[in-house]
Scaffold this active site. Sequence first.
Site, PDB file in Angstrom:
ATOM      1  N   ASP A  60       0.766  -1.258  -0.443  1.00 39.07           N
ATOM      2  CA  ASP A  60      -0.184  -0.033   0.124  1.00 39.07           C
ATOM      3  C   ASP A  60       0.663   0.925   0.122  1.00 39.07           C
ATOM      4  O   ASP A  60       0.572   2.259   0.464  1.00 39.07           O
ATOM      5  CB  ASP A  60      -1.142  -0.113   1.065  1.00 39.07           C
ATOM      6  N   HIS A  61       2.178   1.254  -0.051  1.00 41.10           N
ATOM      7  CA  HIS A  61       3.017   1.715  -0.040  1.00 41.10           C
ATOM      8  C   HIS A  61       3.989   2.386  -1.392  1.00 41.10           C
ATOM      9  O   HIS A  61       4.628   3.104  -1.922  1.00 41.10           O
ATOM     10  CB  HIS A  61       4.227   2.008   1.108  1.00 41.10           C
ATOM     11  N   HIS A 171      -1.859   7.029   7.114  1.00 39.83           N
ATOM     12  CA  HIS A 171      -2.558   6.751   7.139  1.00 39.83           C
ATOM     13  C   HIS A 171      -3.635   7.835   8.314  1.00 39.83           C
ATOM     14  O   HIS A 171      -2.843   8.327   8.644  1.00 39.83           O
ATOM     15  CB  HIS A 171      -2.662   5.029   7.780  1.00 39.83           C
TER      16      HIS A 171
HETATM   17 ZN   LIG Z   1       3.197  -0.345   5.929  1.00 38.98          ZN
END
Ligand SMILES: [Zn+2]
Length: 260
Positions: A60-61, A171
């Site tokens: 997710d990065h 996040h």
């Molecule tokens: Zn992470």
Amino acid sequence: MIQPLQVTAVPAFADNYLWLIHDHQHAAVVDPGDAAPIEAALAAMHLKLAAILLTHHHGDHAGGVADLLKHWQVPVFGPAREKIAGISHPLVEGDSVALPALGLQLAVLDVPGHTAGHIAYVARQQHWLFCGDTLFAGGCGRLFEGTPAQMTDSLAKLAALPGDTLVYCAHEYTVSNLRFAVAAEPGNADVAQRLAKAMAARERGEATVPSTIGLEKATNPFLRYREPGIVQTLKAEGRLQQEEPVAAFAALREWKNSYR
Ligand SMILES: [Zn+2]
């Protein structure tokens, strides 16, 4: 005309923020987990991508790097100690990143704990911190690959930055983090007040990040595990036997993992 640098949040997935640093012409992206929302933001703001910056290897990065590279021939900066496809400029603490298109310099810190080779980027002139999943607003990342001792050292490096440093974490976890912070340090009125503000912001559909290092030091239990109020709570919960800072941090992190 040279315009001042700005940082813009690009929301992705359920609760990620991908960060665009730009001057209304060029942009660098931090942690593009998904290429599509970045391409859409670049197009909407008429920006040319100049660089990709990665903090750690989680999908997710870093998941959008390959697709971005199909369209943009740009350097990819990232942690030397993690295997991520596409990195052209591997970095360790002490390195600096020069982005001439943006007139921006970033310093690199090693912040292992969430992952083994996690790095953070500090814009010392602008007082900006891009810390991936190490420090969150009101919390910190889970220890997937590192030890509590590594994470406390990493967080101490971030806490040592100037108090007005803006914390661009990856996040939107703030409300659930602060609910836990209230449980961990019930006597801290600043924590309760921050939770109320964060809940109101979320109800208005606003982001609660960036925060500041000063606010984190005042309200984030993962920077405050030495405080008597937190140590006392951990003991009362039966979670801390020896009064030792890293043990308190570890007990706090354990508790948060199962806190609902
Ligand atoms: Zn992470």
